[in-house]
Write a protein that holds these residues in place. Structure first.
Motif, PDB file in Angstrom:
ATOM      1  N   GLU A  71      47.623  49.303 -55.232  1.00 42.73           N
ATOM      2  CA  GLU A  71      48.334  48.116 -55.720  1.00 42.73           C
ATOM      3  C   GLU A  71      47.430  47.239 -56.580  1.00 42.73           C
ATOM      4  OE1 GLU A  71      51.446  47.228 -55.468  1.00 42.73           O
ATOM      5  OE2 GLU A  71      52.078  48.935 -54.249  1.00 42.73           O
ATOM      6  N   ALA A  72      46.175  47.068 -56.159  1.00 41.15           N
ATOM      7  CA  ALA A  72      45.282  46.137 -56.841  1.00 41.15           C
ATOM      8  C   ALA A  72      44.684  46.702 -58.120  1.00 41.15           C
ATOM      9  CB  ALA A  72      44.148  45.722 -55.895  1.00 41.15           C
ATOM     10  N   ALA A  73      44.327  47.981 -58.097  1.00 39.64           N
ATOM     11  CA  ALA A  73      43.564  48.537 -59.220  1.00 39.64           C
ATOM     12  C   ALA A  73      44.191  49.787 -59.825  1.00 39.64           C
ATOM     13  CB  ALA A  73      42.136  48.854 -58.754  1.00 39.64           C
ATOM     14  N   GLY A  74      45.378  50.138 -59.371  1.00 43.76           N
ATOM     15  CA  GLY A  74      46.048  51.295 -59.956  1.00 43.76           C
ATOM     16  C   GLY A  74      45.452  52.632 -59.567  1.00 43.76           C
ATOM     17  N   ARG A  75      44.698  52.668 -58.470  1.00 43.19           N
ATOM     18  CA  ARG A  75      44.135  53.939 -58.035  1.00 43.19           C
ATOM     19  C   ARG A  75      45.237  54.852 -57.501  1.00 43.19           C
ATOM     20  NH1 ARG A  75      38.194  53.205 -55.292  1.00 43.19           N
ATOM     21  NH2 ARG A  75      37.300  51.800 -56.854  1.00 43.19           N
ATOM     22  N   PRO A  76      44.995  56.171 -57.461  1.00 40.98           N
ATOM     23  CA  PRO A  76      46.039  57.098 -56.996  1.00 40.98           C
ATOM     24  C   PRO A  76      46.450  56.794 -55.562  1.00 40.98           C
ATOM     25  CG  PRO A  76      44.260  58.283 -58.103  1.00 40.98           C
ATOM     26  CD  PRO A  76      43.791  56.869 -57.925  1.00 40.98           C
ATOM     27  N   LEU A  77      47.725  57.017 -55.285  1.00 43.41           N
ATOM     28  CA  LEU A  77      48.202  56.856 -53.920  1.00 43.41           C
ATOM     29  C   LEU A  77      47.559  57.899 -53.018  1.00 43.41           C
ATOM     30  CD1 LEU A  77      52.022  56.169 -54.336  1.00 43.41           C
ATOM     31  CD2 LEU A  77      50.402  54.713 -53.123  1.00 43.41           C
ATOM     32  N   PRO A  78      47.234  57.517 -51.771  1.00 41.78           N
ATOM     33  CA  PRO A  78      46.673  58.503 -50.842  1.00 41.78           C
ATOM     34  C   PRO A  78      47.753  59.446 -50.342  1.00 41.78           C
ATOM     35  CG  PRO A  78      47.046  56.428 -49.725  1.00 41.78           C
ATOM     36  CD  PRO A  78      47.344  56.186 -51.186  1.00 41.78           C
ATOM     37  N   ALA A  79      47.324  60.606 -49.853  1.00 42.00           N
ATOM     38  CA  ALA A  79      48.272  61.536 -49.243  1.00 42.00           C
ATOM     39  C   ALA A  79      48.946  60.847 -48.070  1.00 42.00           C
ATOM     40  CB  ALA A  79      47.544  62.794 -48.779  1.00 42.00           C
ATOM     41  N   ASP A  80      50.261  60.993 -47.971  1.00 41.54           N
ATOM     42  CA  ASP A  80      51.045  60.267 -46.964  1.00 41.54           C
ATOM     43  C   ASP A  80      51.118  61.065 -45.677  1.00 41.54           C
ATOM     44  OD1 ASP A  80      52.505  58.155 -46.031  1.00 41.54           O
ATOM     45  OD2 ASP A  80      54.399  58.839 -46.879  1.00 41.54           O
ATOM     46  N   GLU A  81      49.967  61.230 -45.003  1.00 43.82           N
ATOM     47  CA  GLU A  81      49.913  62.106 -43.836  1.00 43.82           C
ATOM     48  C   GLU A  81      49.278  61.426 -42.632  1.00 43.82           C
ATOM     49  OE1 GLU A  81      47.756  65.484 -45.134  1.00 43.82           O
ATOM     50  OE2 GLU A  81      49.328  66.214 -46.459  1.00 43.82           O
ATOM     51  N   VAL A  82      49.282  60.093 -42.584  1.00 46.81           N
ATOM     52  CA  VAL A  82      48.590  59.407 -41.493  1.00 46.81           C
ATOM     53  C   VAL A  82      49.218  59.702 -40.153  1.00 46.81           C
ATOM     54  CG1 VAL A  82      47.894  57.173 -40.592  1.00 46.81           C
ATOM     55  CG2 VAL A  82      47.805  57.601 -43.035  1.00 46.81           C
ATOM     56  N   GLY A  83      50.568  59.638 -40.083  1.00 40.77           N
ATOM     57  CA  GLY A  83      51.222  59.854 -38.800  1.00 40.77           C
ATOM     58  C   GLY A  83      50.957  61.233 -38.217  1.00 40.77           C
ATOM     59  N   ALA A  84      50.734  62.234 -39.102  1.00 43.68           N
ATOM     60  CA  ALA A  84      50.504  63.595 -38.636  1.00 43.68           C
ATOM     61  C   ALA A  84      49.114  63.765 -38.046  1.00 43.68           C
ATOM     62  CB  ALA A  84      50.700  64.574 -39.795  1.00 43.68           C
ATOM     63  N   ALA A  85      48.264  62.728 -38.126  1.00 40.26           N
ATOM     64  CA  ALA A  85      46.892  62.841 -37.628  1.00 40.26           C
ATOM     65  C   ALA A  85      46.816  62.707 -36.113  1.00 40.26           C
ATOM     66  CB  ALA A  85      46.010  61.781 -38.288  1.00 40.26           C
ATOM     67  N   ALA A  86      47.941  62.458 -35.436  1.00 41.53           N
ATOM     68  CA  ALA A  86      47.941  62.352 -33.977  1.00 41.53           C
ATOM     69  C   ALA A  86      47.829  63.738 -33.357  1.00 41.53           C
ATOM     70  CB  ALA A  86      49.223  61.658 -33.504  1.00 41.53           C
ATOM     71  N   THR A  87      46.918  63.892 -32.404  1.00 45.44           N
ATOM     72  CA  THR A  87      46.725  65.175 -31.732  1.00 45.44           C
ATOM     73  C   THR A  87      46.529  64.956 -30.240  1.00 45.44           C
ATOM     74  OG1 THR A  87      44.343  65.063 -32.158  1.00 45.44           O
ATOM     75  CG2 THR A  87      45.673  66.294 -33.746  1.00 45.44           C
ATOM     76  N   VAL A  88      46.819  65.965 -29.454  1.00 45.55           N
ATOM     77  CA  VAL A  88      46.607  65.917 -28.006  1.00 45.55           C
ATOM     78  C   VAL A  88      45.173  66.310 -27.690  1.00 45.55           C
ATOM     79  CG1 VAL A  88      47.238  66.908 -25.780  1.00 45.55           C
ATOM     80  CG2 VAL A  88      49.012  66.435 -27.479  1.00 45.55           C
ATOM     81  N   VAL A  89      44.494  65.509 -26.876  1.00 49.29           N
ATOM     82  CA  VAL A  89      43.178  65.853 -26.348  1.00 49.29           C
ATOM     83  C   VAL A  89      43.372  66.146 -24.854  1.00 49.29           C
ATOM     84  CG1 VAL A  89      40.792  65.117 -25.998  1.00 49.29           C
ATOM     85  CG2 VAL A  89      42.049  64.360 -28.033  1.00 49.29           C
ATOM     86  N   ALA A  90      43.415  67.412 -24.512  1.00 52.68           N
ATOM     87  CA  ALA A  90      43.703  67.817 -23.133  1.00 52.68           C
ATOM     88  C   ALA A  90      42.430  67.756 -22.291  1.00 52.68           C
ATOM     89  CB  ALA A  90      44.287  69.219 -23.114  1.00 52.68           C
ATOM     90  N   ARG A  91      42.523  67.034 -21.180  1.00 49.26           N
ATOM     91  CA  ARG A  91      41.390  66.941 -20.253  1.00 49.26           C
ATOM     92  C   ARG A  91      41.886  67.244 -18.829  1.00 49.26           C
ATOM     93  NH1 ARG A  91      40.347  62.223 -23.628  1.00 49.26           N
ATOM     94  NH2 ARG A  91      38.606  62.660 -25.040  1.00 49.26           N
ATOM     95  N   GLU A  92      41.143  66.788 -17.841  1.00 47.62           N
ATOM     96  CA  GLU A  92      41.418  67.186 -16.455  1.00 47.62           C
ATOM     97  C   GLU A  92      42.682  66.569 -15.869  1.00 47.62           C
ATOM     98  OE1 GLU A  92      36.726  67.713 -15.083  1.00 47.62           O
ATOM     99  OE2 GLU A  92      37.774  65.822 -14.751  1.00 47.62           O
ATOM    100  N   SER A  93      43.158  65.454 -16.408  1.00 44.23           N
ATOM    101  CA  SER A  93      44.275  64.748 -15.775  1.00 44.23           C
ATOM    102  C   SER A  93      45.626  65.397 -16.018  1.00 44.23           C
ATOM    103  CB  SER A  93      44.328  63.299 -16.252  1.00 44.23           C
ATOM    104  OG  SER A  93      44.701  63.223 -17.617  1.00 44.23           O
ATOM    105  N   THR A  94      45.678  66.443 -16.859  1.00 45.42           N
ATOM    106  CA  THR A  94      46.939  67.179 -17.026  1.00 45.42           C
ATOM    107  C   THR A  94      46.698  68.623 -16.664  1.00 45.42           C
ATOM    108  OG1 THR A  94      46.497  67.530 -19.380  1.00 45.42           O
ATOM    109  CG2 THR A  94      47.875  65.645 -18.802  1.00 45.42           C
TER     110      THR A  94
END
Length: 337
Positions: A307-330
Motif C-alpha cells: 500500500e505504501a510503496a507499491g511493492r508486490p503483494l505477498p503470497a496469500d497463504e498465511v492461514g495455510a501455515a497452521a500445522t499440528v505439532v503432535a506430542r505426548e498429550s494426544t
C-alpha cells in the motif's frame, strides 16, 4: 471562545462543539472532495473552526503530501503473549528494513483515548481484525486512505490468525486418533470472548461435518478448581479428547487430569493452540497447533509496503501455515467409550 492557553484546537474539538461526527468534520477540514457533504454543513464546520481557533497541523499536512514512513498496527484487546509479540517483532523488523517505523495501539472497547491515527498521521493503518464502518469512516476523515483490511470485500488475508484453520486441525487430529466424543476447554475472560467463540464455532462445525456429536464445552479458568470439575464432567460424558482454546487452557486440563489420577492421553487426550514454548516442556508434553506468527508479521508488513510503496503483494497463504505439532498429550482413542 478561542483555544485555551497552550492547548491546540483539534478537529475533534470542532466536531464536539457542533455535534457532528469526527469523520464529517475531518472530511471538510481536509478538503476531501470524494465525500458528499452539503454546503451548509461545510460552512458550519469552517465557521466553527475559525471561532474556536482551529489551525491545520502543517507538519501533518506536509507528511500527507509526501510520506510519513509510519505504519500503525491496531491490535485487539488480547493478552500480548508469545505468539502476538513474535508477530509484532517480525513486522517491525521487516518494515524497518524498508525504512518504515511500526507503531502499535491496542483497541480497548471502553477506552476514551483518541485513536493514534488522529495523532500520528500514519501512512498505512493495519488491523489484526476488521475495522468497523465507523472506524473506517473516521480514518478516511483524517485523510487516511491506505487501510488493511478495508471493507470486507477488500480483505486481503483470508485467515491471518488461524481462526478457521487451527480449530479445524485440532478436531481432525483428535478424530484421526480415534476420538469420537470431544470436549472444548474455553476461558471466560471477557476480552477474549470473540476469539473463543470463533474457535469454538469452527470446532463444532468441523465435528458436525465429520458426523461427531457436539463438543462438550467447559470453562477451565484457574479458580475454584474449574479445570478439575471440567475433567470430571468430560469423563462422565464419555469424552476422550479435548480441544483447548489455547495452550494455557490445555495445560490447565492436563494438570487437573494428572492431579486427579487420570492418564493423559490414555484416559483424556488434549490438544492446545498456538504452540507456546512451554508446551514441549510440560509433562506430558502438550500437542498444539503451530501458526507461523513470524511469517504472519512479515506478511502484514508486506501488505503495508504494498500500500505504501507499491511493492508486490505477498503470497496469500498465511492461514495455510497452521500445522499440528503432535506430542505426548494426544494418543489413540479408546474404542467403545
Amino acid at each position: 471562545m478561542g483555544a485555551e492557553a497552550g492547548k491546540r484546537v483539534t478537529a475533534a474539538d470542532v466536531a464536539r462543539s457542533l455535534g457532528l461526527s469526527r469523520a464529517t468534520v475531518g472530511f471538510v477540514l481536509n478538503g476531501t472532495s470524494e465525500q458528499r457533504i452539503s454546503e451548509a454543513t461545510k460552512e458550519r464546520v469552517l465557521a466553527e473552526a475559525a471561532r474556536l481557533g482551529y489551525r491545520p497541523h502543517t507538519a501533518a499536512q506536509a507528511l500527507r503530501r509526501g510520506s510519513s514512513k509510519l505504519v500503525l498496527l491496531v491490535v485487539p484487546d488480547w493478552p500480548v503473549e508469545f505468539s502476538m509479540s513474535k508477530c509484532i517483532e517480525e513486522a517491525a523488523h521487516a518494515l524497518e528494513e524498508a525504512g518504515y517505523s511500526l507503531v502499535t495501539q491496542t483497541r480497548h472497547p471502553a477506552g476514551t483515548a483518541r485513536p493514534l491515527w488522529e495523532l500520528l498521521d500514519p501512512e498505512v493503518v493495519v488491523g489484526f481484525t476488521s475495522f468497523t464502518p465507523d472506524e473506517l469512516a473516521a480514518m478516511r476523515g483524517c485523510g487516511i486512505t491506505k487501510i488493511i483490511p478495508g471493507p470486507p470485500v477488500d480483505s486481503p488475508a483470508p485467515d491471518p490468525l488461524g481462526l478457521r484453520t487451527g480449530p479445524r486441525l485440532q478436531v481432525e487430529h483428535l478424530h484421526g486418533r480415534g476420538h469420537t466424543h470431544l470436549g472444548f476447554a474455553a476461558t471466560a475472560a471477557p476480552r477474549l470472548a470473540a476469539l473463543v467463540e470463533s474457535r469454538l464455532r469452527l470446532a463444532q462445525e468441523t465435528a458436525a461435518a465429520a458426523g461427531l456429536p457436539p463438543l462438550v464445552v467447559r470453562h477451565v479458568d484457574d479458580h475454584a478448581d474449574a479445570a478439575g470439575r471440567a475433567v470430571h464432567d468430560w469423563l462422565d460424558a464419555k469424552v476422550t479428547g479435548v480441544v483447548a482454546y489455547n495452550d494455557e487452557s490445555a495445560a490447565r486440563v492436563v494438570r487437573a487430569a494428572v492431579r486427579a489420577g487420570h492418564r493423559v492421553p490414555a484416559d483424556l487426550a488434549v490438544i492446545g493452540h498456538d504452540d507456546n514454548p512451554y508446551t514441549g516442556l510440560f509433562v506430558p508434553s502438550i500437542s498444539s497447533i503451530r501458526i507461523d506468527y513470524a511469517g504472519l508479521g512479515r506478511h502484514l508488513a508486506a501488505l503495508a509496503l504494498h500500500e505504501a510503496a507499491g511493492r508486490p503483494l505477498p503470497a496469500d497463504e498465511v492461514g495455510a501455515a497452521a500445522t499440528v505439532v503432535a506430542r505426548e498429550s494426544t494418543g489413540p482413542g479408546r474404542a467403545g467409550r
